[in-house]
Design an enzyme around this catalytic site. Structure first.
Site, PDB file in Angstrom:
ATOM      1  N   ILE A  88      -1.828   6.132   3.523  1.00 55.38           N
ATOM      2  CA  ILE A  88      -1.418   7.258   4.394  1.00 55.38           C
ATOM      3  C   ILE A  88      -0.185   7.796   4.633  1.00 55.38           C
ATOM      4  CG2 ILE A  88      -1.829   7.734   6.892  1.00 55.38           C
ATOM      5  CD1 ILE A  88      -4.472   7.341   5.370  1.00 55.38           C
ATOM      6  N   HIS A 112      -3.701  -2.418  11.803  1.00 59.29           N
ATOM      7  CA  HIS A 112      -3.208  -2.578  13.030  1.00 59.29           C
ATOM      8  C   HIS A 112      -3.867  -4.400  13.103  1.00 59.29           C
ATOM      9  CE1 HIS A 112      -2.937   1.427  13.495  1.00 59.29           C
ATOM     10  NE2 HIS A 112      -1.863   1.352  14.476  1.00 59.29           N
TER      11      HIS A 112
END
Length: 774
Positions: A446, A709
């Protein structure tokens, strides 16, 4: 004009307060605990000291009633799940073995067990852990945290008000647990949940709570008749309990609408409403409903989500009107102050004139206290404060920074054609495939790679003068070379330079654009121990010079594979800043879009063939009421296209979104006209891929297969299984393989292994594809 004094002195209060401490002591203690450098007792002592300091600061400022229970080690919705016993089966053994470690396992996962899904708290950048519920869920009360913090505040001599997420909002935020039918509605569990809330309320009453606050922000959204009936039933039942404290039902982030009459008729003792711009309509609705006879009204007249000073005269006018609509009116912010930094007084590098316009949590508390004094004693009681406030507001209105004629002329000259690519996607994709030569199921990341201790040390050394600019840049080059070398060896197809020079995806650009101000200590919680420093958007926006071209072109010079240029989109630049409130958001977005357009065209001119413009906040900023969606999405999608449409057909435009519910904005995602979109999907088991397919999304997409995460490392088969699920919705010719989000917060060991597994999974799936597809 002197405000009419209230029958009883108005009280100042807040719904909640930042948790981290002035120097992010909580973040450091928790992360120290995770790494084994801090034991549980030390962590608890740090937390208790931060709570004590917060309550003391509030009391000394003149706040009459301090919140308790709003403090959290990670997330207040997760705390609510613990309070009602809604612990997923896969986490129960960890919770039984060690409650604290089990709590963090629910938040972050372990190598063997996945965490709870995480998404945005309404239209903010705060993330909450989504409760997992099903028809077999059994709730049990555990009020230990809430009672303990109440007793702490009482022992210190404060008047506390425990704060709980209300039962209706809790259920409306929940999702069907894994294995439960997707159409299961958690709200059907309300009758099972209410007795647990009744038990918690009884425990708080026994511990000495005079008032308890139940937060119901979900009621400011569009609600069905069934949902409103559920709210009526909930507060009829809770309000009729005999063994309870007085109840204050708090709504925020907008107009309560149809739910106002429901709550006004319920047997609770008080309501808290938003009377700032976001809650426009609450005042008229309250008057139309006949006010709140016999009830306490807590009036949120200070903006709890932005950082500009309050207009005292405007707020006092609102408060004066409210005096005739409730038995007692108290003063607060429009929401918890969790969403703003702690203290503007710590910002010594901001121009003193501009600093006068800023109000962080500490200053907002002072504003609330001043307004309560003015409401109680009339404007004469705060004459000096009113005069200073008028001068500060006038200073801002007249400031040169807020108006740039050249920027405004360029914005006014925008045409419809400026927001459209020169060719449709069907033609562009042919040119892009020929130009880039990528395999089926291309792999990428990303944008960011781990921000190592060495990188942070280098930035600190530069600021402190221990190294010069040349020495710092050599360290950045070394990092870029290492990141590129790893990606090439791992077999990633479209590379990134890793963003080692960037501190934050919004702040980095804000520091290079006119009209923005950066803070030094303006930390705000995003999720868990992740804190960001939103810049302050104070004036008209322009780009004096290129911002990313140098490092992107340097990276491209080191490899034959395409390197993505990485930018943050206009909506996210607004959403993750404290945006100016003196002009429409759409106008500000167009200014940012034009600055980014210049950067995009410069990147292309310097050899960048793939450019990613991230818009993770597109869904987050969607208004909470459906009748406001169209106007917002029109300017939001227009600003993205304006930023990205000036390139040649063979230049591939990517965008990225994460940690939000995308099902209701798929058309807007389509309207962006990006060639490739990457989205969070790992925790939600590829839900977004199915949503894109149901819409008929025609372009390329990369639903994430690696949840960044969480510290756990996904195995090859786990990533491959997610890819297979993705292929059920998106054809192989249009499917990309990537993580959920950037890797900035991860460590190198887990990053290496996870990305190697991701590439191996892509190769495994490619080998399974029919020959014509591969």
């Amino acid at each position: 004009m002197t405000a009419k004094p209230a029958a009883a002195a108005a009280r100042a209060t807040v719904y909640g307060y930042p948790r981290q401490g002035q120097n992010r002591e909580l973040k450091k203690a928790i992360e120290g605990y995770w790494k084994g450098r801090v034991d549980a007792d030390t962590l608890r002592q740090t937390a208790a000291e931060l709570r004590r300091e917060t309550w003391q600061q509030l009391a000394e400022a003149g706040v009459h009633e301090v919140p308790t229970g709003d403090f959290s080690y990670y997330d207040h919705v997760l705390d609510t799940s613990v309070m009602v016993g809604a612990v997923p089966e896969r986490h129960r053994e960890a919770v039984r073995t060690d409650a604290l470690d089990g709590y963090f396992a629910m938040a972050r996962g372990t190598q063997d067990v996945a965490p709870l899904e995480m998404t945005k708290w309404f239209d903010t950048n705060y993330h909450y852990l989504v409760p997992e519920l099903g028809p077999d869920t059994v709730f049990t009360a555990d009020s230990a945290k809430q009672v303990a913090e109440l007793k702490e505040a009482l022992a210190l001599g404060h008047t506390p008000r425990p704060v709980l997420v209300g039962p209706v909002t809790y259920l409306l935020l929940a999702k069907a647990a894994p294995g439960v039918a997707a159409d299961f509605e958690p709200l059907t569990l309300l009758d099972r949940l209410l007795p647990v809330y009744a038990e918690v309320l009884a425990d708080l009453r026994a511990a000495g709570a005079e008032w308890v606050q139940l937060d119901e922000p979900a009621l400011v959204q569009d609600r069905t008749a069934a949902e409103l009936n559920a709210a009526a039933r909930a507060y009829r039942e809770l309000g009729s309990l005999t063994d309870r404290s007085k109840l204050l039902v708090a709504s925020y982030f907008g107009r309560l609408g149809e739910a106002l009459a429901v709550l006004a008729k319920s047997p609770v003792e008080g309501l808290a409403l938003d009377f700032t711009e976001s809650g426009a309509g609450n005042l008229a609705d309250l008057a139309a409903a006949g006010g709140l006879p016999g009830k306490r009204l807590v009036a949120g007249v200070v903006n709890g989500r932005n950082i500009w000073i309050n207009d005292y005269e405007k707020s006092l006018a609102t408060l004066g009107t409210l005096l005739g609509l409730a038995d007692h009116v108290d003063v607060s912010a429009s929401s918890s102050l969790l969403h703003v930094p702690l203290d503007a007084g710590a910002e010594h590098d901001i121009d003193p004139q501009i600093a006068r316009w800023l109000a962080f949590a500490k200053q907002k508390t002072q504003e609330i206290v001043v307004l309560a004094r003015g409401l109680s004693g009339g404007t004469d009681a705060i004459a000096a404060e009113l005069a200073a406030n008028r001068a500060d507001l006038a200073s801002r209105a007249d400031a040169v920074i807020t108006r740039d004629p050249a920027v405004r002329a360029r914005t006014a000259a925008i045409t419809h054609a400026d927001g459209r690519r020169s060719q449709p996607y069907a033609e562009r994709t042919v040119a892009q495939r020929a130009h880039l030569g990528l395999p089926m199921l291309p792999t990428t990341t990303i944008g960011s790679f781990p921000q190592t201790t060495e990188l942070r040390t280098a930035r600190a050394d530069l600021r402190a003068g221990r190294i010069d600019e040349a020495g710092y840049e050599e360290r950045i080059k070394d990092e870029i070379r290492e990141v590129l070398s790893f990606q090439e060896k791992a077999g990633i197809d479209v590379l990134v330079h890793g963003e080692p020079e960037r501190n934050d995806m919004v702040q980095y650009f804000a520091e290079q654009l006119t009209g923005y101000l950066a803070t030094q200590h303006g930390w705000v919680q995003s999720y868990g121990t992740r804190y960001v420093r939103p810049p302050v958007l104070a004036g008209d926006i322009s780009r004096p010079e290129s911002m990313t071209v140098r490092w992107t072109t340097y990276a491209q010079s080191l490899t034959e594979r395409p390197v993505k240029g990485m930018l943050t989109g206009p909506v996210t630049m607004l959403a993750w800043s404290f945006v100016r409130d003196d002009q429409p958001l759409g106008e500000t977005a167009r200014q940012v879009a034009l600055a980014l357009r210049d950067e995009v065209t410069d990147l292309e001119a310097n050899g960048t063939s793939v450019i990613q413009v991230d818009e993770p906040a597109l869904r987050e900023t969607l208004p909470l009421r459906a009748d406001e969606h169209a106007a917002y999405l029109e300017w939001a999608t227009e600003s993205f296209r304006l930023a990205t449409s000036g390139v040649r057909p063979e230049t591939q435009i990517h965008t990225h979104m994460c940690y939000a519910e995308f099902g209701d904005i798929v058309q807007a995602i389509d309207d962006l006209d990006a060639d490739v979109i990457s989205l969070e999907a790992a925790r939600s088991h590829m839900q977004v891929a199915r949503e894109l397919a149901a819409h008929g999304y025609p372009r390329e997409a990369g639903p994430g297969v690696y949840d960044i995460h969480s510290p756990r490392i996904p195995g090859v088969e786990e990533a491959a299984a997610l890819l297979r699920t993705g292929l059920e919705a998106i054809p192989a010719t249009r499917l990309w393989v990537n993580p959920d989000c950037g890797l900035k917060t991860r460590g190198w060991p887990e990053t290496r292994t996870s990305l190697e597994n991701l590439v191996a999974a892509a190769r495994e799936i490619r080998a399974e594809l029919p020959t014509e597809a591969a």
